[in-house]
Each structure stands twice: as C-alpha cells, then as structure tokens.
Design an enzyme around this catalytic site. Structure first.
Site, short mmCIF file in Angstrom:
data_model
loop_
_atom_site.label_atom_id
_atom_site.label_comp_id
_atom_site.label_asym_id
_atom_site.label_seq_id
_atom_site.Cartn_x
_atom_site.Cartn_y
_atom_site.Cartn_z
NE ARG A 172 14.46 -3.85 -41.04
CZ ARG A 172 13.53 -4.74 -40.69
NH1 ARG A 172 12.30 -4.61 -41.15
NH2 ARG A 172 13.81 -5.74 -39.88
CG ASP B 78 3.02 -4.08 -40.05
OD1 ASP B 78 4.26 -4.18 -40.16
OD2 ASP B 78 2.45 -3.74 -39.01
O1 F6P Z 1 11.86 -8.80 -38.72
C1 F6P Z 1 11.43 -8.44 -37.47
C2 F6P Z 1 12.62 -8.09 -36.61
O2 F6P Z 1 13.50 -9.19 -36.49
C3 F6P Z 1 12.23 -7.58 -35.23
O3 F6P Z 1 11.96 -8.61 -34.33
C4 F6P Z 1 13.41 -6.76 -34.86
O4 F6P Z 1 13.04 -5.73 -33.97
C5 F6P Z 1 13.87 -6.18 -36.17
O5 F6P Z 1 13.34 -7.02 -37.18
C6 F6P Z 1 15.35 -6.07 -36.35
O6 F6P Z 1 15.61 -5.46 -37.55
P1 F6P Z 1 17.03 -5.40 -38.25
O7 F6P Z 1 17.35 -6.80 -38.72
O8 F6P Z 1 16.83 -4.45 -39.37
O9 F6P Z 1 17.99 -4.94 -37.21
#
Ligand code: F6P
Length: 316
Positions: free
Chosen positions: A71, A102
């Site tokens: 991210r 998105d």
């Molecule tokens: O990819 C979507 C998701 O799994 C969501 O369901 C969740 O809120 C988020 O990503 C968790 O993100 P991370 O893996 O960055 O903690």
C-alpha cells in the site's frame, strides 16, 4: 514495446494464476513480460524484472502473490509518480496490468492522466467492494476459508452450549459477512449496510437455542458489543473468533483460478490490441466487459438488495 504486471493493495487468492496467464499470453503475442515487484512501491523503486515461463511454473495453486504487493503513500505524490514513469520509460514498458482494489485503480487513473501509460485493471480484493463489477478476484476463496472456520466453530459451539461471534474482514463492505452468515445458517448477521435490532433478536433467541452463531463484519465495528450482548442479555457464555488475515490466504479455489485466467487473458489482449487503455475488466451480469476507470471510481458499491433481504431473519 513491453508489458508489465503488478499487484497493489491487499493481496488475494487468484493473483498467482492471473500472473501465470499474463506471462503466457504476453509471450504468445511476442511481448516482453515484466514483473513489477512490491506494487506501487516497487514501481517507484524500479524493482522491475523481465519474466519468463520458468518464473510462473508451479504457482497456479498458491495463494498470495509471487510478485508481492504494497500500500503506497508515496505514489500519491507527483514527484514519485514522475520517477515511476521514468523507470517504465527506461525499460520500454507502456502497458500495465494491475491487480488491485479501488484505491489502486485511483492511483493508476492519476498516472494515466499525467503520463498516458495504458493500463487494464483486474478487480482483486476479498472485500468485493469495487463499484461496477459483481465479482472481485479472491472472494470465492475467502468465502470458503470462512465457511470452513464457521463449520468448525459450530462443532465446538454446539458441544458447549456457547454463543460465538465470528468477525470477518471487509473494511467497509459487509459482503463477506452477509454471504457467510446466510450460507452457514448463522442466527445473527451484523454488517454496515443493515440496521439491526438487538431487542427483537433477544426475544427470538433467548432461552431457545443450544448455541448461537453471530457473523459480524469488521466494518460494523460491533464485535465486542455483540459478544457483551450475548453474555448479558441472552445469558450465554460467549467467545469471539476474529478470522483476520486467514481469509486473505489459502489456495485459490477452482472458481478463482478460472476467473483469474479469464480476467488476465482479457486484460493482456485489450492492452495489446488498443493503442491507449484506461480501463478495468469487470464481471457484470454473467459477462466480462471493459469499463473506463472513471466509471469504476465514480461511485461507491452497494450490495444488491436481493442479497441483503437474505439477512432479514438475522438482524431482527
Ligand atoms: O484487502 C482488503 C482487506 O483485507 C480488508 O478486508 C481489511 O480491512 C484490510 O484489507 C486489512 O489491511 P492490512 O492487510 O493492510 O491490515
């Protein structure tokens, strides 16, 4: 010219079969296939490597993504996007397949506006929350991971006369919780899209259940509240299971593999046949089609009202 593939945002099952299809299809078209490792971060850091058949052998059954994801905050700053563009230019890459959600598509929309680098998006997120498509890669696998967990929790819940709260993922969309609650025969389903009435549920459930299963979506932020309600108002010993990232892993199901093949094949073909593309492959009403990224990013998804009706008995 050359074509590249990358993953961005949360990983999901199905990414690897899509990556395999990408390489095979690109080579069929005599294009040089590149992997952009580590998502948008890797694009900025020039972590881009030429791929071959060898890189994608034996990956079809593996969850996650062999090219990793990230991210990226940096990509939202113009100076880093410029560097990313220079990296692509140096390698002669003018087309990108991006597997993501998105947020990632929004980043690529901006990139396209600035540098006209063609891209085809493949909706990939277990949340199933991308506007314009009925299905996102990884959802079926996640639902099956959840199904297995709930079936197992039912065994112990019924052996102990206990109530269980099972929290599913879904940042702001209750799709996973809804479908899981319906298909697991849960008593309660709490999702952001639906109001719930604990008094009415109490009236229905108190004193006449040996065990209770409540599926609660992460996005509703109600997990602790429901666990306390089960203890205090329903009068049952309760336990909480947060399924968390187990839902993002696991071998892709047959359905996710087939969807991955088709999404990736169509994305590569589109990029090769069209001079400029800023689109996403969607699966809508049983058909694959391409829609402009602007359309995808124009609205927030809403769960089909017919599906929401299925939860009626579990919210009041
Ligand atoms: O990819 C979507 C998701 O799994 C969501 O369901 C969740 O809120 C988020 O990503 C968790 O993100 P991370 O893996 O960055 O903690």
């Amino acid at each position: 010219m050359s074509i590249a593939i990358m993953c961005s945002g949360g990983d999901c099952a199905g990414m690897n079969p899509a990556i395999k299809t990408f390489v095979e299809r690109a080579l069929e078209f005599k294009q040089k296939p590149y992997f952009i490792y580590d998502g948008l971060e890797g694009l900025i850091d020039n972590n881009i490597k030429l791929a071959s058949h060898k890189d994608v052998s034996g990956i079809i059954h593996r969850g996650g993504t062999i090219i990793r994801s990230s991210r990226s905050k940096r990509f939202f700053e113009p100076k880093w996007r410029k560097i990313a563009y220079e990296n692509l230019k140096m390698l002669g890459i003018d087309k990108i397949v991006i597997l993501g959600g998105d947020g990632s598509f929004r980043a690529l929309e901006k990139f396209y506006e600035e540098f006209k680098v063609s891209f085809a998006g493949i909706p990939s997120t277990i949340d199933n929350d991308i506007f314009g498509t009925d299905y996102c890669l990884g959802v079926d696998t996640a639902l099956n991971v959840i199904r297995i967990s709930i079936d197992q929790i039912r065994d112990t819940a019924s052996s102990f006369k206990r109530a269980f709260v099972i929290e599913t993922m879904g940042r702001s969309c209750g799709y996973l919780a809804l479908i899981s609650a319906v298909t697991s025969g849960a008593e309660v389903c709490i999702i952001p899209e639906l109001e719930y009435d604990l008094k009415s549920l109490e009236h229905k459930l108190k004193g006449n259940r040996n065990y209770i299963l409540c599926v609660v979506s992460e996005g509703s932020k109600a997990t602790t509240k429901i666990a306390n309600w089960l203890e205090k108002d329903i009068g049952m010993q309760s336990r909480v299971t947060i399924l968390g990232h187990t839902q993002r892993g696991g071998n892709p199901t047959v359905y996710d593999r087939l969807m991955a093949f088709e999404f990736a094949r169509l994305a590569v073909d589109r990029l090769i046949k069209n001079e400029k593309t800023d689109e996403v492959v969607v699966y809508k009403d049983g058909k694959f089609e391409f829609v402009k990224i602007k359309y995808i990013n124009s609205e927030k998804i809403e769960i089909d009202s017919k599906l929401l009706e299925l939860a009626d008995r579990m919210v009041k």
